[in-house]
Each structure stands twice: as structure tokens, then as C-alpha cells.
Design an enzyme around this catalytic site. Structure first.
Site, PDB file in Angstrom:
ATOM      1  N   LYS A 226       0.812  -1.220   0.000  1.00 48.39           N
ATOM      2  CA  LYS A 226       0.000   0.000   0.000  1.00 48.39           C
ATOM      3  C   LYS A 226       0.851   1.278   0.000  1.00 48.39           C
ATOM      4  O   LYS A 226       0.413   2.306  -0.502  1.00 48.39           O
ATOM      5  CB  LYS A 226      -0.929   0.009   1.215  1.00 48.39           C
TER       6      LYS A 226
ATOM      7  N   ASP B 140     -10.002   2.987   2.764  1.00 42.09           N
ATOM      8  CA  ASP B 140     -10.144   2.544   4.167  1.00 42.09           C
ATOM      9  C   ASP B 140     -10.645   3.710   5.030  1.00 42.09           C
ATOM     10  O   ASP B 140     -11.393   3.501   5.988  1.00 42.09           O
ATOM     11  CB  ASP B 140      -8.800   2.062   4.736  1.00 42.09           C
TER      12      ASP B 140
HETATM   13  P1  NAP Z   1       0.076  -3.955   9.401  1.00 45.80           P
HETATM   14  O1  NAP Z   1       0.399  -2.760   8.596  1.00 45.80           O
HETATM   15  O2  NAP Z   1       0.911  -5.194   9.286  1.00 45.80           O
HETATM   16  O3  NAP Z   1       0.051  -3.478  10.963  1.00 45.80           O
HETATM   17  C1  NAP Z   1      -0.279  -4.367  11.996  1.00 45.80           C
HETATM   18  C2  NAP Z   1      -0.037  -3.705  13.344  1.00 45.80           C
HETATM   19  O4  NAP Z   1      -0.333  -4.667  14.368  1.00 45.80           O
HETATM   20  C3  NAP Z   1       1.403  -3.284  13.571  1.00 45.80           C
HETATM   21  O5  NAP Z   1       1.464  -2.211  14.494  1.00 45.80           O
HETATM   22  C4  NAP Z   1       2.000  -4.553  14.189  1.00 45.80           C
HETATM   23  O6  NAP Z   1       3.160  -4.339  14.932  1.00 45.80           O
HETATM   24  C5  NAP Z   1       0.861  -4.944  15.118  1.00 45.80           C
HETATM   25  N1  NAP Z   1       0.923  -6.355  15.469  1.00 45.80           N
HETATM   26  C6  NAP Z   1       1.043  -7.412  14.633  1.00 45.80           C
HETATM   27  N2  NAP Z   1       1.054  -8.556  15.349  1.00 45.80           N
HETATM   28  C7  NAP Z   1       0.952  -8.202  16.647  1.00 45.80           C
HETATM   29  C8  NAP Z   1       0.928  -8.926  17.877  1.00 45.80           C
HETATM   30  N3  NAP Z   1       1.001 -10.267  17.890  1.00 45.80           N
HETATM   31  N4  NAP Z   1       0.844  -8.241  19.042  1.00 45.80           N
HETATM   32  C9  NAP Z   1       0.765  -6.889  19.031  1.00 45.80           C
HETATM   33  N5  NAP Z   1       0.785  -6.134  17.914  1.00 45.80           N
HETATM   34  C10 NAP Z   1       0.882  -6.793  16.729  1.00 45.80           C
HETATM   35  O7  NAP Z   1      -1.413  -4.442   9.128  1.00 45.80           O
HETATM   36  P2  NAP Z   1      -2.691  -3.515   8.858  1.00 45.80           P
HETATM   37  O8  NAP Z   1      -2.905  -3.348   7.411  1.00 45.80           O
HETATM   38  O9  NAP Z   1      -2.539  -2.295   9.703  1.00 45.80           O
HETATM   39  O10 NAP Z   1      -3.878  -4.466   9.388  1.00 45.80           O
HETATM   40  C11 NAP Z   1      -4.080  -4.681  10.769  1.00 45.80           C
HETATM   41  C12 NAP Z   1      -5.296  -5.581  10.977  1.00 45.80           C
HETATM   42  O11 NAP Z   1      -6.469  -4.932  10.502  1.00 45.80           O
HETATM   43  C13 NAP Z   1      -5.227  -6.896  10.201  1.00 45.80           C
HETATM   44  O12 NAP Z   1      -5.772  -7.927  10.989  1.00 45.80           O
HETATM   45  C14 NAP Z   1      -6.092  -6.661   8.985  1.00 45.80           C
HETATM   46  O13 NAP Z   1      -6.665  -7.861   8.491  1.00 45.80           O
HETATM   47  C15 NAP Z   1      -7.163  -5.747   9.561  1.00 45.80           C
HETATM   48  N6  NAP Z   1      -7.741  -4.851   8.559  1.00 45.80           N
HETATM   49  C16 NAP Z   1      -9.093  -4.884   8.404  1.00 45.80           C
HETATM   50  C17 NAP Z   1      -9.684  -4.024   7.498  1.00 45.80           C
HETATM   51  C18 NAP Z   1     -11.177  -4.049   7.326  1.00 45.80           C
HETATM   52  O14 NAP Z   1     -11.672  -3.549   6.323  1.00 45.80           O
HETATM   53  N7  NAP Z   1     -11.907  -4.585   8.277  1.00 45.80           N
HETATM   54  C19 NAP Z   1      -8.909  -3.131   6.730  1.00 45.80           C
HETATM   55  C20 NAP Z   1      -7.518  -3.126   6.926  1.00 45.80           C
HETATM   56  C21 NAP Z   1      -6.954  -3.997   7.842  1.00 45.80           C
HETATM   57  P3  NAP Z   1       4.589  -4.819  14.307  1.00 45.80           P
HETATM   58  O15 NAP Z   1       4.874  -3.873  13.176  1.00 45.80           O
HETATM   59  O16 NAP Z   1       5.497  -4.707  15.458  1.00 45.80           O
HETATM   60  O17 NAP Z   1       4.378  -6.240  13.814  1.00 45.80           O
END
Ligand code: NAP
Length: 296
Positions: free
Chosen positions: A75, A111
Site C-alpha cells: 500500500k 479505508d
Molecule cells: P500492518 O500494517 O501489518 O500493521 C499491523 C499492526 O499490528 C502493527 O502495528 C503490528 O506491529 C501490530 N501487530 C502485529 N502482530 C501483533 C501482535 N502479535 N501483538 C501486538 N501487535 C501486533 O497491518 P494492517 O494493514 O494495519 O492491518 C491490521 C489488521 O487490521 C489486520 O488484521 C487486517 O486484516 C485488519 N484490517 C481490516 C480491514 C477491514 O476492512 N476490516 C482493513 C484493513 C486492515 P509490528 O509492526 O510490530 O508487527
């Protein structure tokens, strides 16, 4: 003479993609609109990204394709290949939708309006905005940036919690001018019982933007077990597999209103499609598709 119906061609670039629900959502909407088209998963490994995105963007320029979605982990990376990006995408630092407008490739972030629209659907935003309430956001990745930006615009002060505080500070510093423009405060908290306990006053909304609780790790929860949820705070989990995560089960037991991320998923998809076909997209068809057992 019978006119040939247009055939729409869309795709999603990311890696890995096998669990994506996007093709089914988009196909359901196209079918409901009576449009012919395809929405393909286009998994691209990091080494091949530059080569593949070049091909896909030239397919958009020549109108062989009519729209592209972008997801993790590209992204932010894709921004450098576009002619311009809209203001929201610039603030968030990420693009999830690419549109050919005139002779320019434009990057959008649906988003942001998708999350906002879902809060509105839930009735969680009133006319006057958030009335200076506080939103507590877990996570500091791409989705968190979109959520924080949306909430600042909706009138919330923000408390950001991430397992790597430096990542939370990066988000805070990136969005600080925006927060200041909206007259809102942004703080970073440690992910500790002590710090969270001391910060719950005025918290009206809690949003999980980490994958904690997502299938198959369904027992994990961003909220510490020893801390009661603040009374009256609404709880939104961006995770939607399972529908009721450990965090949402806790909210239910505690009598807090809660919602999973399905509504945001549907809204961001519908808004992308609207940018591509320039027509109102029926959300009901997409809801029916997810209610029809998209559990895996
Ligand atoms: P991302 O860019 O990979 O960010 C994930 C965040 O969560 C980072 O701060 C990461 O920290 C943290 N994290 C990952 N594993 C963790 C753990 N075990 N304990 C604590 N923190 C943790 O992903 P994203 O795009 O932001 O997406 C995040 C979540 O939202 C995902 O589950 C995704 O499927 C969901 N999402 C849903 C929608 C929707 O439309 N509903 C849209 C977008 C995303 P680190 O960098 O330290 O790993």
C-alpha cells in the site's frame, strides 16, 4: 444493431492473497448491478513487484483494466508509481485503490471513508462529531494510520498503543500537523496495565488495528485481562474472522457496544468500485455474500 456490453476488469495486488474476500464481494456487487466483469487476485512477490506493477499500471493506462486494489504489503510502496494521490492517501501514506482519471493514474485510500461510513452506519458518530471524546487505538500499521486519521477528522482525541512504541511515535509524528489543524491531541501509551488504567477517563471508543484475535489465533486479545473495559466505551475490531473475536466477546460480557470490521471491509470495497464504475454500488448484495457463510 445490438451494442456490445462493456466488460469490466479489476484486480487486487498483494501478497499473500489466498484468504482475500475481495473477489466475492466485488463479483456480488457486479452481479447485482447486472454488469459483466472479473475481479482477479494478483499475488505478487516482493522481488517481482516492480516488474508486475509496471505491467498492471500500463493495463490501466490503456484501459485493458479498469481498476486496481492494493493491499499488504504494497500500500505504501505503490505510491511512487502513480501520477498523484488524493489528500487522504497522502496523510495515511498508503493507497488501496488506483483509478485512471483522464490521463493520470490516481491513488485513493478507501479505508478512510470506509471506516467512517461504518461508524456512521452503526450510529456511533453524532452530528456534532465526537465531542472531544478519546479513542484508544491498538496497533500502528497501515490500517491504524487510516483509522487514526479518520477519528481525528471525526473529532476524537487519540491515544495510540503499539507493541513497538517507536512505530506509534512515527504515526503520531506523521499525523501531528493534521491533529493540530483539527484541534485534537495525540498521545502514545505503553502497552501496560498501569499506563492503560491511568488513561481510561473519557475513552469513548476502543479500536483494534492489530491482527490479535484473528483466526487461527482466536484466543489472543489486545485488551489486558486484568483491566475492566471502560463503561460505555464502544469497541470496534478491524478483525472479522472470527466474527466475534476475543475482544468482542469481552465487550459483550461487559455490556459494551461492539462491532467487527466486516462493515469497513464492505464499505471500502464498495467505495473502490464506485470510483471505478462511477455508479452507486448496492451494499446489500455484499452483505448477503458475507452472510452466506464466508467463514473461511
Ligand atoms: P500492518 O500494517 O501489518 O500493521 C499491523 C499492526 O499490528 C502493527 O502495528 C503490528 O506491529 C501490530 N501487530 C502485529 N502482530 C501483533 C501482535 N502479535 N501483538 C501486538 N501487535 C501486533 O497491518 P494492517 O494493514 O494495519 O492491518 C491490521 C489488521 O487490521 C489486520 O488484521 C487486517 O486484516 C485488519 N484490517 C481490516 C480491514 C477491514 O476492512 N476490516 C482493513 C484493513 C486492515 P509490528 O509492526 O510490530 O508487527
Amino acid at each position: 444493431m445490438k451494442m456490445k456490453r462493456p466488460y469490466w476488469s479489476f484486480g487486487l495486488v498483494g501478497f499473500p492473497l489466498e484468504h482475500s474476500w475481495s473477489p466475492r464481494l466485488h463479483r456480488a456487487a457486479l452481479a447485482a448491478l447486472g454488469l459483466d466483469g472479473a475481479y482477479e487476485l494478483l499475488p505478487v512477490s516482493s522481488e517481482l513487484f516492480e516488474h508486475s506493477i509496471g505491467h498492471l499500471l500500463s493495463a490501466l493506462r490503456t484501459r485493458q483494466m479498469h481498476g486496481l486494489n492494493v493491499t499488504i504489503p504494497y500500500k505504501s510502496r505503490v505510491v511512487h508509481y502513480l501520477d498523484d494521490i488524493v489528500e487522504e492517501a497522502r496523510w495515511v501514506g498508503a493507497v488501496n485503490t488506483i483509478v485512471m482519471e483522464g490521463d493520470r493514474l490516481l491513488g485513493y485510500n478507501t479505508d478512510v471513508p470506509g471506516f467512517f461510513a461504518d461508524l456512521q452506519r452503526l450510529g456511533w458518530l453524532n452530528e456534532e462529531g465526537a465531542d472531544n471524546k478519546v479513542a484508544l487505538v491498538f496497533g500502528a500499521g497501515g490500517a491504524a494510520r487510516a483509522v487514526v486519521y479518520t477519528l481525528l477528522r471525526a473529532g476524537f482525541h487519540i491515544q495510540l498503543v503499539a507493541r513497538r512504541p517507536e512505530q506509534a511515535w512515527e504515526v503520531r509524528n506523521h499525523l501531528l500537523t493534521c491533529a493540530t489543524d483539527f484541534g485534537k491531541k495525540m498521545d502514545v501509551l505503553d502497552w501496560s496495565l498501569r499506563e492503560l488504567r491511568g488513561a481510561l477517563q473519557d475513552v469513548a471508543l476502543i479500536v483494534n488495528c492489530t491482527p490479535l484475535g484473528m483466526w487461527p489465533h482466536t484466543q489472543s486479545c489486545p485488551w489486558p485481562e486484568a483491566l475492566p473495559l471502560p463503561k460505555g466505551a464502544r469497541v470496534y475490531d478491524l478483525v472479522y474472522r472470527p466474527r466475534k473475536t476475543a475482544l468482542l466477546q469481552l465487550a459483550e460480557r461487559s455490556g459494551n457496544a461492539f462491532a467487527n470490521g466486516l462493515g469497513m471491509l464492505i464499505e471500502q470495497a464498495a467505495l473502490s468500485l464506485e470510483l471505478w464504475i462511477r455508479r452507486k454500488v448496492p451494499r446489500e448484495a455484499m452483505w448477503q455474500e458475507v452472510q452466506g457463510g464466508m467463514d473461511s
